[in-house]
Design a protein around this motif. Structure first.
Motif, PDB file in Angstrom:
ATOM      1  N   ARG A 137       8.545 -32.942  -1.511  1.00  0.00           N
ATOM      2  CA  ARG A 137       7.416 -32.478  -0.693  1.00  0.00           C
ATOM      3  C   ARG A 137       7.711 -31.107  -0.082  1.00  0.00           C
ATOM      4  N   SER A 138       8.979 -30.686  -0.122  1.00  0.00           N
ATOM      5  CA  SER A 138       9.394 -29.379   0.392  1.00  0.00           C
ATOM      6  C   SER A 138       9.401 -28.352  -0.732  1.00  0.00           C
ATOM      7  N   PHE A 139       9.204 -27.099  -0.361  1.00  0.00           N
ATOM      8  CA  PHE A 139       9.296 -26.021  -1.347  1.00  0.00           C
ATOM      9  C   PHE A 139      10.731 -25.816  -1.821  1.00  0.00           C
ATOM     10  N   GLY A 140      11.728 -26.274  -1.039  1.00  0.00           N
ATOM     11  CA  GLY A 140      13.103 -26.124  -1.484  1.00  0.00           C
ATOM     12  C   GLY A 140      14.102 -26.164  -0.357  1.00  0.00           C
ATOM     13  N   ALA A 141      15.326 -25.764  -0.663  1.00  0.00           N
ATOM     14  CA  ALA A 141      16.440 -25.812   0.283  1.00  0.00           C
ATOM     15  C   ALA A 141      16.769 -24.455   0.886  1.00  0.00           C
ATOM     16  N   SER A 142      16.034 -23.411   0.516  1.00  0.00           N
ATOM     17  CA  SER A 142      16.267 -22.063   1.027  1.00  0.00           C
ATOM     18  C   SER A 142      15.239 -21.731   2.104  1.00  0.00           C
ATOM     19  N   THR A 143      15.733 -21.295   3.259  1.00  0.00           N
ATOM     20  CA  THR A 143      14.835 -20.951   4.365  1.00  0.00           C
ATOM     21  C   THR A 143      13.851 -19.855   3.974  1.00  0.00           C
ATOM     22  N   ASP A 144      14.329 -18.822   3.307  1.00  0.00           N
ATOM     23  CA  ASP A 144      13.448 -17.719   2.913  1.00  0.00           C
ATOM     24  C   ASP A 144      12.386 -18.191   1.925  1.00  0.00           C
ATOM     25  N   LEU A 145      12.789 -18.989   0.947  1.00  0.00           N
ATOM     26  CA  LEU A 145      11.839 -19.512  -0.042  1.00  0.00           C
ATOM     27  C   LEU A 145      10.754 -20.326   0.641  1.00  0.00           C
TER      28      LEU A 145
END
Length: 486
Positions: A137-145
């Protein structure tokens, strides 16, 4: 006729309800100033646009919210699986134009059934791969992403004239407990939270997001209260420049209900600075659900707030401030109109999100045996995940195994049935120490060439793996296309 205090309190309540028609209690509450309703799957089986029109005729300012994220979480396509890319797919593609177009498509679909608020996007940075409630459900593990795609999704949704709701502040991504069942605790320092998990919400604020939803999570340095009930945590959101509506995650979730109850949670959330109280899905108790569970939950919140104001525990000014923010958002949604969007190609995005690892066996466009090792869906994922297996099987047999409890005999039997024809293993958690990875490795010891389709977070694994990160119809079809193109 409701008294003035009841009308005021109703203006900060956002309940769910049972059935696909307006129950009598809900009609009365709408007459008495209720802020609106939240649709769940059980409400969307009839003429939803007509239901929405009835609600808006009854209460023109009523806000209808729908938890529609695309990917693994859908209410509009519960019975088929979503045909909209999910956040993890969009994160893999990493094309903000595609994310904005997807946000617009989600908003367009919600608008078509009369909704006003898309309860999304998910702005959580999924830094713990064990996370049972966020994950894909998240776009990913990178804060910037996550930050740039959260902003793009907000822009896309709100271009339709609806309100977006970024969630779950201050970040539910580094937990390994589902707040539907218990209170998750962060082990991060405040510095780590500020650096890794707050920025996507700041990005949403800068993109003009109308509302932000809280998380039922705690951290030792905050004290015992979950963020939803903590004035210091919610106060940070205001200090960071957000002047919109702070919406609670559902108050019927165990993290609140079993700690302080729906009524206690409602009072404390308002005192902490929340504006609109999402009461929750009345079907969540399952077999323990009462025939009037929806009305009971609504009254538990309403009556507790009235009592708290009457006793002086909660100030009337705090309720007035919250109700003013909610009404302002309702007025803004009514006055906005959609603007043209970029073109949307869901299948194209889903295909771009597929990753193939290893050498796939040769697949024919024929029925396929699917050995399904996936975990049970969480309460947040109120969608037909079974349709993923059906789409991949294309008429073939589906063999379900519980990866945690499967015996050697069951694994051997499943592998034997799969080896009789074209087959694959369906997984959503294949990190090195996971039960699914152990069972997949056991099956491959018996049938080395078998491929896996992973609809969870991308992870390295031995052998042939197709990654299509969403439990959705769209992702399943993309995975099958990848199977047949090799």
């Amino acid at each position: 006729m409701a008294d003035e205090l009841t009308r005021l309190v109703n203006g900060v309540l956002w309940p769910g309800f049972l059935g696909s028609e307006m129950p009598a209690w809900l009609g009365t509450a709408l007459d008495e100033g209720l802020a609106g309703v939240v649709y769940f799957a059980q409400n969307l089986v009839g003429e939803t646009a007509a239901l929405s029109a009835d609600i808006h005729r009854r209460a023109p300012r009523a806000l209808i919210g729908i938890d529609e994220e695309g990917g693994s979480v859908t209410r509009l396509e519960t019975h088929t699986g979503s045909t909209v890319p999910g956040a993890a797919q969009l994160g893999v593609v990493d094309d903000v134009v595609a994310t904005e177009a997807t946000g617009y498509e989600v908003g367009r679909r919600v608008d078509a059934v009369g909704g006003d608020v898309v309860i999304g996007p998910v702005a959580d940075v999924n830094t713990d791969p064990r996370n049972p409630v966020v994950g894909v459900r998240s776009f990913g593990a990178s804060t910037d992403l996550v930050s740039r795609h959260t902003a793009a999704a907000v822009r896309g949704i709100q271009r339709t004239g609806l309100a977006a709701c970024a969630k779950h502040y201050p970040g539910h991504g580094d937990t390994h407990t589902d707040s539907h069942h218990d209170l998750p605790t962060l082990t991060l320092s405040q510095h780590e939270i500020d650096a890794q998990h707050i920025p996507p919400f700041i990005a949403a604020v800068r993109a003009g997001v109308f509302s932000i939803m809280t998380a039922h999570i705690s951290a030792p340095h905050w004290g015992d209260a979950p963020a939803t009930l903590d004035p210091n945590v919610l106060g940070r959101l205001r200090r960071d420049g957000f002047d919109g509506v702070i919406i609670t995650d559902a108050l019927d979730m165990a993290a609140i209900r079993e700690q302080v109850g729906i009524g206690g949670g409602a009072v404390r959330a308002l005192a902490a600075g929340a504006d609109l109280l999402c009461i929750g899905n009345p079907t969540n108790p399952g077999a323990a659900m009462l025939p009037d569970q929806d009305e009971r939950d609504y009254l538990a919140a309403r009556d507790a707030i009235i009592a708290a104001v009457s006793s002086g525990e909660l100030s009337r000014a705090r309720i007035e401030d919250a109700a003013h923010r909610v009404a302002a958002m309702a007025d803004a949604v009514r006055q906005r109109s959609a603007v043209p969007a970029v073109s949307f190609d869901g299948d194209g995005i889903a295909d771009r999100a597929v990753r193939v690892q290893g050498e796939l066996p040769s697949f024919a466009d024929a029925p396929t045996t699917v050995i399904d090792l996936r975990r049970a869906s969480s309460l947040a994922v109120d969608s037909a995940a079974s349709h993923v297996a059906l789409a991949l099987a294309a008429g073939g047999e589906i063999v379900r195994l519980d990866a945690i409890s499967a015996s050697r005999e069951q694994i051997t039997d499943a592998a034997s049935r799969a080896s009789a024809g074209q087959s694959l293993v369906l997984v959503d958690s294949v990190e090195a120490d996971s039960p699914q990875r152990a069972v997949l490795d056991s099956i491959r010891s018996l049938s080395p060439a078998i491929a896996a389709v992973n609809v969870g977070l991308p992870a390295e694994a031995e052998g042939a793996v197709i990654s299509s990160p969403a439990a959705s119809m769209l992702a399943a079809r993309a995975a099958r296309r990848a199977m047949l193109s090799r």
